[in-house]
Scaffold this motif. Sequence first.
Motif, PDB file in Angstrom:
ATOM      1  N   LYS A 506       0.830  -1.198   0.000  1.00 36.93           N
ATOM      2  CA  LYS A 506       0.000   0.000   0.000  1.00 36.93           C
ATOM      3  C   LYS A 506       0.872   1.259   0.000  1.00 36.93           C
ATOM      4  CE  LYS A 506      -3.854  -2.080   2.566  1.00 36.93           C
ATOM      5  NZ  LYS A 506      -4.699  -1.950   3.769  1.00 36.93           N
ATOM      6  N   GLU A 507       0.214   2.390  -0.161  1.00 37.70           N
ATOM      7  CA  GLU A 507       0.940   3.671  -0.204  1.00 37.70           C
ATOM      8  C   GLU A 507       1.615   3.970   1.125  1.00 37.70           C
ATOM      9  OE1 GLU A 507       0.186   8.177  -1.971  1.00 37.70           O
ATOM     10  OE2 GLU A 507      -1.494   6.813  -1.632  1.00 37.70           O
ATOM     11  N   ASP A 508       1.032   3.475   2.244  1.00 42.27           N
ATOM     12  CA  ASP A 508       1.627   3.708   3.556  1.00 42.27           C
ATOM     13  C   ASP A 508       2.654   2.663   3.933  1.00 42.27           C
ATOM     14  OD1 ASP A 508       0.064   1.520   3.945  1.00 42.27           O
ATOM     15  OD2 ASP A 508      -1.213   2.390   5.506  1.00 42.27           O
ATOM     16  N   GLY A 509       2.961   1.731   3.020  1.00 39.60           N
ATOM     17  CA  GLY A 509       3.992   0.730   3.249  1.00 39.60           C
ATOM     18  C   GLY A 509       3.461  -0.595   3.768  1.00 39.60           C
ATOM     19  N   SER A 510       2.204  -0.652   4.172  1.00 41.08           N
ATOM     20  CA  SER A 510       1.620  -1.910   4.662  1.00 41.08           C
ATOM     21  C   SER A 510       1.204  -2.801   3.485  1.00 41.08           C
ATOM     22  CB  SER A 510       0.420  -1.616   5.556  1.00 41.08           C
ATOM     23  OG  SER A 510      -0.599  -0.950   4.820  1.00 41.08           O
ATOM     24  N   GLN A 511       0.855  -4.056   3.827  1.00 37.37           N
ATOM     25  CA  GLN A 511       0.459  -5.033   2.807  1.00 37.37           C
ATOM     26  C   GLN A 511      -1.071  -5.154   2.731  1.00 37.37           C
ATOM     27  OE1 GLN A 511       2.160  -7.487   0.695  1.00 37.37           O
ATOM     28  NE2 GLN A 511       3.854  -6.016   0.884  1.00 37.37           N
ATOM     29  N   VAL A 512      -1.535  -5.392   1.515  1.00 41.49           N
ATOM     30  CA  VAL A 512      -2.959  -5.654   1.320  1.00 41.49           C
ATOM     31  C   VAL A 512      -3.304  -7.002   1.963  1.00 41.49           C
ATOM     32  CG1 VAL A 512      -4.802  -6.023  -0.367  1.00 41.49           C
ATOM     33  CG2 VAL A 512      -2.997  -4.349  -0.832  1.00 41.49           C
ATOM     34  N   GLU A 513      -4.385  -7.070   2.724  1.00 40.23           N
ATOM     35  CA  GLU A 513      -4.770  -8.283   3.421  1.00 40.23           C
ATOM     36  C   GLU A 513      -5.995  -8.931   2.751  1.00 40.23           C
ATOM     37  OE1 GLU A 513      -2.982  -9.610   5.685  1.00 40.23           O
ATOM     38  OE2 GLU A 513      -1.595  -7.909   5.850  1.00 40.23           O
ATOM     39  N   VAL A 514      -6.200 -10.212   3.074  1.00 35.80           N
ATOM     40  CA  VAL A 514      -7.327 -10.969   2.519  1.00 35.80           C
ATOM     41  C   VAL A 514      -8.635 -10.312   2.940  1.00 35.80           C
ATOM     42  CG1 VAL A 514      -8.526 -13.189   2.509  1.00 35.80           C
ATOM     43  CG2 VAL A 514      -6.026 -13.134   2.504  1.00 35.80           C
ATOM     44  N   GLY A 515      -9.542 -10.155   1.984  1.00 31.04           N
ATOM     45  CA  GLY A 515     -10.847  -9.576   2.250  1.00 31.04           C
ATOM     46  C   GLY A 515     -10.946  -8.098   1.903  1.00 31.04           C
ATOM     47  N   GLU A 516      -9.792  -7.441   1.696  1.00 27.96           N
ATOM     48  CA  GLU A 516      -9.817  -6.021   1.369  1.00 27.96           C
ATOM     49  C   GLU A 516     -10.197  -5.827  -0.097  1.00 27.96           C
ATOM     50  OE1 GLU A 516      -7.008  -3.143   3.273  1.00 27.96           O
ATOM     51  OE2 GLU A 516      -5.795  -4.966   3.510  1.00 27.96           O
ATOM     52  N   SER A 517     -10.952  -4.771  -0.373  1.00 26.22           N
ATOM     53  CA  SER A 517     -11.332  -4.415  -1.740  1.00 26.22           C
ATOM     54  C   SER A 517     -10.652  -3.094  -2.092  1.00 26.22           C
ATOM     55  CB  SER A 517     -12.852  -4.286  -1.869  1.00 26.22           C
ATOM     56  OG  SER A 517     -13.472  -5.530  -1.641  1.00 26.22           O
ATOM     57  N   LEU A 518      -9.744  -3.140  -3.061  1.00 25.83           N
ATOM     58  CA  LEU A 518      -8.957  -1.954  -3.437  1.00 25.83           C
ATOM     59  C   LEU A 518      -8.878  -1.863  -4.955  1.00 25.83           C
ATOM     60  CD1 LEU A 518      -6.007  -2.511  -0.908  1.00 25.83           C
ATOM     61  CD2 LEU A 518      -7.899  -0.890  -0.637  1.00 25.83           C
ATOM     62  N   ASP A 519      -8.371  -0.726  -5.417  1.00 29.47           N
ATOM     63  CA  ASP A 519      -8.163  -0.545  -6.854  1.00 29.47           C
ATOM     64  C   ASP A 519      -6.853  -1.176  -7.264  1.00 29.47           C
ATOM     65  OD1 ASP A 519     -10.513   0.833  -7.264  1.00 29.47           O
ATOM     66  OD2 ASP A 519      -9.628   2.781  -6.776  1.00 29.47           O
ATOM     67  N   PHE A 520      -6.901  -1.907  -8.376  1.00 27.95           N
ATOM     68  CA  PHE A 520      -5.714  -2.552  -8.932  1.00 27.95           C
ATOM     69  C   PHE A 520      -5.611  -2.157 -10.399  1.00 27.95           C
ATOM     70  CE2 PHE A 520      -6.117  -5.006  -5.155  1.00 27.95           C
ATOM     71  CZ  PHE A 520      -4.898  -5.596  -4.915  1.00 27.95           C
ATOM     72  N   LYS A 521      -4.358  -2.134 -10.885  1.00 32.67           N
ATOM     73  CA  LYS A 521      -4.104  -1.792 -12.276  1.00 32.67           C
ATOM     74  C   LYS A 521      -3.642  -3.034 -13.006  1.00 32.67           C
ATOM     75  CE  LYS A 521      -2.234   2.160 -13.068  1.00 32.67           C
ATOM     76  NZ  LYS A 521      -3.345   2.824 -13.772  1.00 32.67           N
ATOM     77  N   VAL A 522      -4.195  -3.266 -14.204  1.00 35.62           N
ATOM     78  CA  VAL A 522      -3.811  -4.426 -15.015  1.00 35.62           C
ATOM     79  C   VAL A 522      -2.411  -4.200 -15.566  1.00 35.62           C
ATOM     80  CG1 VAL A 522      -4.346  -5.843 -17.033  1.00 35.62           C
ATOM     81  CG2 VAL A 522      -6.195  -4.952 -15.611  1.00 35.62           C
ATOM     82  N   THR A 523      -1.506  -5.116 -15.270  1.00 34.79           N
ATOM     83  CA  THR A 523      -0.131  -5.000 -15.778  1.00 34.79           C
ATOM     84  C   THR A 523       0.150  -6.038 -16.866  1.00 34.79           C
ATOM     85  OG1 THR A 523       0.691  -6.487 -14.058  1.00 34.79           O
ATOM     86  CG2 THR A 523       0.688  -4.118 -13.557  1.00 34.79           C
ATOM     87  N   GLU A 524      -0.693  -7.105 -16.942  1.00 36.57           N
ATOM     88  CA  GLU A 524      -0.488  -8.141 -17.964  1.00 36.57           C
ATOM     89  C   GLU A 524      -1.822  -8.811 -18.251  1.00 36.57           C
ATOM     90  OE1 GLU A 524       1.856 -12.408 -18.594  1.00 36.57           O
ATOM     91  OE2 GLU A 524       2.478 -11.055 -16.947  1.00 36.57           O
ATOM     92  N   PHE A 525      -2.136  -9.067 -19.522  1.00 37.89           N
ATOM     93  CA  PHE A 525      -3.357  -9.772 -19.933  1.00 37.89           C
ATOM     94  C   PHE A 525      -3.004 -10.775 -21.025  1.00 37.89           C
ATOM     95  CE2 PHE A 525      -7.032 -10.527 -22.576  1.00 37.89           C
ATOM     96  CZ  PHE A 525      -8.060 -10.686 -21.649  1.00 37.89           C
ATOM     97  N   SER A 526      -3.371 -12.060 -20.821  1.00 29.24           N
ATOM     98  CA  SER A 526      -3.102 -13.113 -21.815  1.00 29.24           C
ATOM     99  C   SER A 526      -4.402 -13.865 -22.082  1.00 29.24           C
ATOM    100  CB  SER A 526      -2.017 -14.067 -21.315  1.00 29.24           C
ATOM    101  OG  SER A 526      -1.849 -15.144 -22.226  1.00 29.24           O
ATOM    102  N   LYS A 527      -4.942 -13.670 -23.276  1.00 28.03           N
ATOM    103  CA  LYS A 527      -6.189 -14.342 -23.637  1.00 28.03           C
ATOM    104  C   LYS A 527      -5.976 -15.839 -23.794  1.00 28.03           C
ATOM    105  CE  LYS A 527      -7.741 -14.109 -27.831  1.00 28.03           C
ATOM    106  NZ  LYS A 527      -8.371 -13.637 -29.099  1.00 28.03           N
TER     107      LYS A 527
END
Length: 590
Positions: A506-527
Amino acid sequence: MSKQEDFNWDNFETKGFGEGYSKAEREQMAAMYEGTLGEITEKEVIKGTVVGVNDKDVIINIGFKSDGLVPLSEFRDLDGIKPGDTVEVFIEEQENALGQLILSRKKAKIVRAWQDIEDALEHDNVIEGLVKRRTKGGLIVDIYGVEAFLPGSQIDVKPIRDFDIYVGKKMEVKVVKINHANDNVVVSHKVLIEKDLEKQKAEILNNLEKGQVLEGVIKNMTNFGVFIDLGGVDGLLHITDISWGRINHPEEVLQLDQKVQIVVLDFDDDKKRISLGMKQLTAHPWDSLASSLEIGSRVKGKIVNVADYGAFLELAPGVEGLIHVSEMSWSQHLRNPADFVKVGDEIEAVVLTLDKDDRKMSLGIKQLTEDPWTKNDMGTKYAVGSKHTGVVRNLTNFGLFLELEEGIDGLVHVSDLSWTKKIKHPSEFVKVGDELAVAVLELDVDNRRLALGHKQLEENPWDTFESVFPVGSDHKCTVVSKNDKGAVLELPYGLEGFATVKNLEKEDGSQVEVGESLDFKVTEFSKDDKRIVLSHTAMFREEAKPAKKEAKKKSDSGSASTSSSAPAEKSTLGDLDALTQLKEQMEGKK
């Protein structure tokens, strides 16, 4: 003096018995009297002579100083008792209170009977008795007036089922046991028969030969065979040697006490065991089979046995063929033979193999119908792309086998079950016995292979997802699970994405935990690989900003007008109507 005056009255008149005799005269007379009497002992049996008979008693002289009386009722077994007859009596008392000699013929008979019984036991004598009645477990036999017990097992060498036929008849027996405490006597008639049979038995065994045909009487039946009396020797006729055909119990074809012709199969001199056969007296049914019977012939018969591996069809008594379970149906999935046939069914079958020398035959019933793989319409019915519904018969790690019709199976690979879900094992999607709709992906008639797919019934949504989840697009995601490599994310439309550990910061240096809903950016897509990789860190890192500035610079330079940029944005997001329909379809399946 007259003669009367000369008579000495003093010498004639006496005052008491024995008076008037001198001592010497009395001793002489006593000796003469004692000489006429015999010595007797109480409680013993002695012979006496009948000297008189009246309406109530019989007067008997036993040589004692007085005669004895015996009630006439004790002579009812004798006709016309008369003076002069000699009888045995029992001395109860030499002299009772009245001075009488007490005798009994009844007790004399009992004492004499026990003496005779003991003598018979000691010298192994044969006694003739009268069967008075039947009792529990045997008969009551009268021997010498004593009731003896004849056990049912000692009546005859063969089992006796009706004891009543012996009641009232005379029978020779031997005393085998005396119990004086209970006045109990046990006798046997069987030992007399066995003695006679021993000679017959020895003679039969000496002349016994394999292959010899004899006549016997069935004396006992069991579920494994019958015992036959050969005239003092018993032989066993096993159930498998009764008939060439299959029988479940000997009573189906034989009866107790029935006379039968049998042949000696084998015998043991030491153990006196004789094996007999009945079916061997007739020709083997295999030898009379029609010469026209060959592989491919159609035959009819009755199912006589059903096992786990197949069923036996009896064409004629003694002629059976095995129908293996694999020859009951064209289906590749073996089932219980009981699903197809049961004992007693009369069916038709086809001869698959035939060995008359070894008397073996294998049959099939699926051959009565056409092999579905060889039908002319197989290629068109299951053409690639055709749609069908089948039953799930088996699950494996790599997929499932679907039976479209009897004998036609196809494989659905685990990867062909769903476009969107990652299924590790088919059991997560279906279970055995479920119906499943599929499309034919590949058909190989020569090798009997059929590849099927379930997800192919719908269009590949990844063609649409390519425009919904382009690289650089942002999406709201929920962390489903985490491990040391990263986290699994839940995306819209039921898709799953993945983010590595370094992209979960996260921006504050902590880690995203299970159950959290946040914005993510697609970095790779393979059909092709159906893989979407995302990053939460990329949402705020500086290295993402130059890309935004470059996009803004191009927009400001007029390379694309405002009117022309709108369609570009629309093409990037994809057809919203199509996605809405797709989402509704997927939600409807949940």
